[in-house]
Design an enzyme around this catalytic site. Structure first.
Site, mmCIF file in Angstrom:
data_model
loop_
_atom_site.group_PDB
_atom_site.id
_atom_site.type_symbol
_atom_site.label_atom_id
_atom_site.label_comp_id
_atom_site.label_asym_id
_atom_site.label_seq_id
_atom_site.Cartn_x
_atom_site.Cartn_y
_atom_site.Cartn_z
ATOM 1 N N ASN A 11 0.867 -1.181 0.000
ATOM 2 C CA ASN A 11 0.000 0.000 0.000
ATOM 3 C C ASN A 11 0.906 1.234 0.000
ATOM 4 O OD1 ASN A 11 -1.791 2.051 0.527
ATOM 5 N ND2 ASN A 11 -2.322 1.342 2.603
ATOM 6 N N TRP A 12 0.998 1.855 -1.159
ATOM 7 C CA TRP A 12 1.936 2.990 -1.296
ATOM 8 C C TRP A 12 1.397 4.263 -0.664
ATOM 9 C CZ3 TRP A 12 3.856 2.570 -7.125
ATOM 10 C CH2 TRP A 12 4.488 1.332 -7.290
ATOM 11 N N LYS A 13 0.111 4.257 -0.298
ATOM 12 C CA LYS A 13 -0.521 5.442 0.308
ATOM 13 C C LYS A 13 -0.311 6.673 -0.577
ATOM 14 C CE LYS A 13 -0.110 3.209 4.736
ATOM 15 N NZ LYS A 13 -0.080 3.315 6.194
ATOM 16 N N HIS A 98 -9.590 1.167 4.975
ATOM 17 C CA HIS A 98 -8.272 1.347 5.585
ATOM 18 C C HIS A 98 -8.383 2.310 6.765
ATOM 19 C CE1 HIS A 98 -4.149 2.573 6.247
ATOM 20 N NE2 HIS A 98 -3.836 1.390 5.741
ATOM 21 N N GLU A 100 -6.705 4.736 7.737
ATOM 22 C CA GLU A 100 -6.551 6.170 7.452
ATOM 23 C C GLU A 100 -7.820 6.740 6.830
ATOM 24 O OE1 GLU A 100 -2.835 5.447 5.491
ATOM 25 O OE2 GLU A 100 -2.058 4.906 7.463
ATOM 26 N N GLY A 176 2.458 2.603 10.681
ATOM 27 C CA GLY A 176 3.370 3.717 10.439
ATOM 28 C C GLY A 176 4.100 4.201 11.681
ATOM 29 N N SER A 216 3.471 -1.770 10.452
ATOM 30 C CA SER A 216 4.924 -1.780 10.652
ATOM 31 C C SER A 216 5.566 -3.143 10.391
ATOM 32 C CB SER A 216 5.296 -1.270 12.050
ATOM 33 O OG SER A 216 4.876 0.076 12.203
ATOM 34 N N GLY A 238 4.930 1.414 4.684
ATOM 35 C CA GLY A 238 6.258 2.014 4.523
ATOM 36 C C GLY A 238 7.260 1.100 3.827
HETATM 37 P P1 PGA Z 1 2.817 0.460 7.624
HETATM 38 O O1 PGA Z 1 1.341 0.599 6.988
HETATM 39 O O2 PGA Z 1 3.391 -0.827 7.118
HETATM 40 O O3 PGA Z 1 3.547 1.682 7.137
HETATM 41 O O4 PGA Z 1 2.631 0.455 9.108
HETATM 42 C C1 PGA Z 1 0.494 -0.524 6.862
HETATM 43 C C2 PGA Z 1 -0.828 -0.111 6.270
HETATM 44 O O5 PGA Z 1 -1.343 0.957 6.616
HETATM 45 O O6 PGA Z 1 -1.402 -0.823 5.419
#
Ligand code: PGA
Length: 258
Positions: A11-13, A98, A100, A176, A216, A238
């Site tokens: 997931n590149w966000k 998600h 976010e 994150g 993470s 990330g």
């Molecule tokens: P992260 O994000 O690996 O940066 O913690 C995971 C996600 O939100 O899918």
């Protein structure tokens, strides 16, 4: 040992530029194109780069997904993106719910369920994301929150649609932040999610449904997470922005079922 094929998503966000998205997708294909027999690999670039990345994934076996979708087919919904637009860009998958989107943008369970149903009805596969916040965990609400989000997200989704659904358990406090659930805590949450799926759809569907862990995940902790019985891969933020790190996580997922 489980016969579920591991599934790992990147997931590149809201990261990358046109140039770095192209480079990253090329690097992912060159390091991972050969792994797709053992692991389903998905990448979720930002909307503007879907088409470019789609061109790079042709024949690689790596599948393209979008980070969000709107549930209406077309019309006056300024700023939104429909599932047919995503399909036109080569997407087969979409993330729904998600954290976010839930906690930063403000989506609720009802909207998330509308998106999930529309995506499945329209022929996309979904990764339904659920997970508790730090405050909810400290208040001992982890199971209650995850059960509620799972049931609400899957409302009116039928058992025969569940082969197109992956669940991602992502504790919000681990996303994150560099904090990761211990493998034991993550496994306990995954087992509880699978038990809830069994209540909703019966054990055959529950045993076949893949549940990713997210929050993470990195090369250093991937192997012990993926080794847990009910963890069937990961949703990676990330670490998916660096092709070697993403590749090493995919390899850990492959080894967990080898
Ligand atoms: P992260 O994000 O690996 O940066 O913690 C995971 C996600 O939100 O899918």
């Amino acid at each position: 040992m489980s016969t579920r094929k591991p599934i790992v998503g990147g997931n590149w966000k809201m990261n990358t530029t046109a140039r770095t998205a192209l480079d990253l997708s090329r690097d992912v294909v060159s390091s991972l194109g050969a792994q797709t027999d053992a692991v389903d690999i998905l990448i979720f670039p930002p909307f503007p780069f879907l088409q470019t990345v789609s061109g790079e994934l042709v024949d690689s076996g790596i599948k393209l997904g979008a980070q969000d979708v709107y549930h209406e087919p077309d019309g006056a919904y300024t700023g939104e993106v429909s599932l047919n637009m995503l399909k036109d860009c080569g997407c087969q998958w979409v993330l729904v719910g998600h954290s976010e989107r839930r906690h930063v943008i403000g989506e609720n369970d009802e909207l998330i369920n509308l998106k999930a149903r529309a995506a499945l009805a329209g022929g996309l596969r979904i990764v339904l994301c659920i997970g508790e916040t730090q405050t909810q965990r400290e208040a001992d609400q982890t199971d209650a929150v995850n059960i509620a989000q799972l049931r609400a997200g899957l409302n009116e989704i039928r058992a025969d649609q569940m082969s197109n659904v992956v669940v991602a358990y992502e504790p919000v406090w681990a996303i994150g932040t560099g904090l990761t659930a211990t493998p034991e805590d993550a496994q306990a949450a995954h087992r509880m999610i699978r038990a809830t799926l069994a209540e909703l759809y019966g054990t055959v569907v529950a045993e076949a449904t893949r549940i990713q862990y997210g929050g993470s995940v990195k090369p250093a902790n991937a192997a012990e997470l993926m080794a847990q019985a009910d963890i069937d891969g990961g949703l990676i933020g990330g670490a998916s922005l660096k092709a070697p790190d993403f590749a090493s996580i995919v390899e850990a997922a492959a080894r967990s079922r080898a």
